[in-house]
Motif scaffolding. Structure first.
Motif, PDB file in Angstrom:
ATOM      1  N   PHE A  86       4.517  -8.870 -10.553  1.00 23.93           N
ATOM      2  CA  PHE A  86       3.294  -8.120 -10.243  1.00 23.93           C
ATOM      3  C   PHE A  86       3.343  -7.551  -8.826  1.00 23.93           C
ATOM      4  N   TYR A  87       4.032  -8.236  -7.952  1.00 24.06           N
ATOM      5  CA  TYR A  87       4.284  -7.707  -6.611  1.00 24.06           C
ATOM      6  C   TYR A  87       5.066  -6.397  -6.717  1.00 24.06           C
ATOM      7  N   GLY A  88       6.121  -6.426  -7.538  1.00 23.34           N
ATOM      8  CA  GLY A  88       6.925  -5.238  -7.743  1.00 23.34           C
ATOM      9  C   GLY A  88       6.186  -4.143  -8.482  1.00 23.34           C
ATOM     10  N   LEU A  89       5.373  -4.518  -9.462  1.00 22.81           N
ATOM     11  CA  LEU A  89       4.583  -3.517 -10.184  1.00 22.81           C
ATOM     12  C   LEU A  89       3.621  -2.792  -9.250  1.00 22.81           C
ATOM     13  N   GLY A  90       2.983  -3.552  -8.358  1.00 19.44           N
ATOM     14  CA  GLY A  90       2.092  -2.927  -7.389  1.00 19.44           C
ATOM     15  C   GLY A  90       2.837  -1.990  -6.460  1.00 19.44           C
ATOM     16  N   ALA A  91       4.014  -2.433  -5.990  1.00 18.98           N
ATOM     17  CA  ALA A  91       4.804  -1.610  -5.078  1.00 18.98           C
ATOM     18  C   ALA A  91       5.294  -0.332  -5.760  1.00 18.98           C
ATOM     19  N   TYR A  92       5.816  -0.470  -6.975  1.00 17.97           N
ATOM     20  CA  TYR A  92       6.351   0.695  -7.685  1.00 17.97           C
ATOM     21  C   TYR A  92       5.243   1.645  -8.132  1.00 17.97           C
ATOM     22  N   THR A  93       4.124   1.110  -8.591  1.00 21.15           N
ATOM     23  CA  THR A  93       3.032   1.974  -9.049  1.00 21.15           C
ATOM     24  C   THR A  93       2.507   2.841  -7.921  1.00 21.15           C
ATOM     25  N   GLY A 244      -0.627  -6.741  -2.352  1.00 22.54           N
ATOM     26  CA  GLY A 244       0.360  -7.126  -1.338  1.00 22.54           C
ATOM     27  C   GLY A 244       1.662  -6.368  -1.496  1.00 22.54           C
ATOM     28  N   GLY A 245       2.079  -6.119  -2.749  1.00 21.19           N
ATOM     29  CA  GLY A 245       3.289  -5.348  -2.986  1.00 21.19           C
ATOM     30  C   GLY A 245       3.150  -3.907  -2.525  1.00 21.19           C
ATOM     31  N   SER A 246       1.983  -3.318  -2.748  1.00 18.09           N
ATOM     32  CA  SER A 246       1.735  -1.946  -2.287  1.00 18.09           C
ATOM     33  C   SER A 246       1.778  -1.855  -0.766  1.00 18.09           C
ATOM     34  N   LEU A 247       1.211  -2.847  -0.098  1.00 13.92           N
ATOM     35  CA  LEU A 247       1.249  -2.867   1.365  1.00 13.92           C
ATOM     36  C   LEU A 247       2.685  -2.953   1.863  1.00 13.92           C
ATOM     37  N   TYR A 248       3.498  -3.785   1.202  1.00 12.29           N
ATOM     38  CA  TYR A 248       4.908  -3.894   1.595  1.00 12.29           C
ATOM     39  C   TYR A 248       5.614  -2.541   1.465  1.00 12.29           C
ATOM     40  N   ALA A 249       5.362  -1.856   0.345  1.00 12.27           N
ATOM     41  CA  ALA A 249       6.008  -0.557   0.118  1.00 12.27           C
ATOM     42  C   ALA A 249       5.620   0.448   1.198  1.00 12.27           C
TER      43      ALA A 249
END
Length: 353
Positions: A86-93, A244-249
């Motif tokens: 889900f971290y990756g899904l947020g980042a990729y989306t 959190g994943g989106s913030l990382y991206a």
């Protein structure tokens, strides 16, 4: 009366006088939280070194992920080791929506959270049929499948990954040259996730989660739909993990499957909460500080030759916590204070005698 469905206190308890110490604690805790938040806001003004500012950001981001994991693993007792999906899904989306179609990154960040929560409901429908370590293994398998899918999906950059354009800068495009804005965004996201945790902890949903964790059979006999509330915990946890994943991206301006979907990231999310004190509100903050300092210390010490050292550290910490400190750092501190107070009480009785 069903105490789980109606967690209010009896009338005689409400009518009883509030002890002075309890009344004092009622305003001391909010004051301490407010002072801690104020001090956190001053950190970028006191620390000017960009590398030290980046370390502070990493601590905040790790704490936010630990708090998000704590909703599912700490309160509801469902040990997921696949939250990196889900971290990756947020980042990729968010990255695809912004880089490919020009959608505002703030809206894309929210879309990533909503999409991850929706997918978690689909995954949870099948995985929650399993219990204990079988559920944990299923979540690892799901995360590995999603990582393979993104590694071979050309539109998402395959194994090469995606880059966020840097032709613009500012709050509107979520791209900054300085570390300071990222620090305040990470702090704001952590505060939001903590507020959600606190609201859950004090609501009837929190009572249901703890009942499912501690006494699932008793909770079922009282009419609690275990599957439904496990799904709720999974969705909320996945939503905040995706943010959190989106913030990382946005912070790194580049993502690939190895950086946002690897299994070690899932283990780190769980360990942050377990190390600080699973099921406690502020435990993940303590765990994030300890773990991030250990991580950065090993990287500085070993450099490129120490690749994989973080996984060794994770495994060692899990063993130590499980054997010696199962309640985490906060639990150890509470036990230490209790033992100290007991010794003082015994010494006072001895002097009176």
């Amino acid at each position: 009366m069903n105490t789980l469905h109606s967690p209010s206190l009896p009338a005689e308890t409400l009518a009883a006088p509030v002890p002075r110490r309890l009344g004092r604690a009622a305003w001391l805790l909010p004051l301490a939280v407010l002072l801690a938040l104020l001090l956190a806001c001053l950190v970028p003004l006191l620390i000017k070194d960009p590398s030290h500012q980046n370390l502070a950001i990493l601590v905040l981001m790790a704490a936010q992920l630990g708090v998000a994991w704590n909703i599912l693993g700490g309160y509801a007792g469902q040990i997921s080791l696949g939250q990196a999906a889900f971290y990756g899904l947020g980042a990729y989306t968010s990255t695809i929506l912004f880089a490919r179609w020009g959608i505002n990154p703030w809206l894309a960040m929210l879309a990533g959270g909503v999409l991850s929560a929706a997918i978690s409901l689909v995954i949870g429908w099948s995985c929650f049929r399993l219990k204990g370590h079988y559920f944990s293994m299923a979540t690892i398998a799901v995360a590995e499948i999603i990582q393979i899918l993104f590694t071979n999906w050309e539109f998402a950059g395959s194994a090469v990954g995606l880059t966020i354009p840097m032709d613009q800068e500012g709050w509107a495009v979520f791209v900054f040259a300085s570390k300071v804005p990222y620090y305040y965004i990470a702090l704001g996201l952590l505060t939001l996730t903590l507020a959600a945790n606190y609201a859950i902890e004090k609501s009837y949903v929190g009572y249901y989660f703890r009942a499912i964790k501690d006494e699932p059979d008793a909770a079922r006999s009282l009419g609690i739909n275990l599957g439904r509330y496990k799904q709720v915990a999974f969705a909320i946890s996945s939503f905040f993990t995706a943010l959190g994943g989106s913030l990382y991206a946005q912070k790194e301006l580049y993502i690939d499957p190895a950086s946002v979907l690897h299994t070690g990231l899932s283990i780190k999310m769980a360990l942050v909460s377990i190390l600080g004190g699973v099921g406690s509100l502020f435990g993940p903050l303590v765990g994030a500080g300890i773990l991030t300092l250990i991580e950065e210390g090993t990287r500085t010490l070993f450099g490129g030759s120490g690749r994989g050292t973080d996984l060794i550290v994770y495994a060692a910490l899990i063993v130590v916590v499980a054997v010696y400190y199962p309640t985490g750092a906060l639990g150890w501190l509470k036990n230490f204070r209790a033992r100290r107070n007991t010794r003082r009480a015994q010494a006072a009785k001895g002097e009176q005698a």
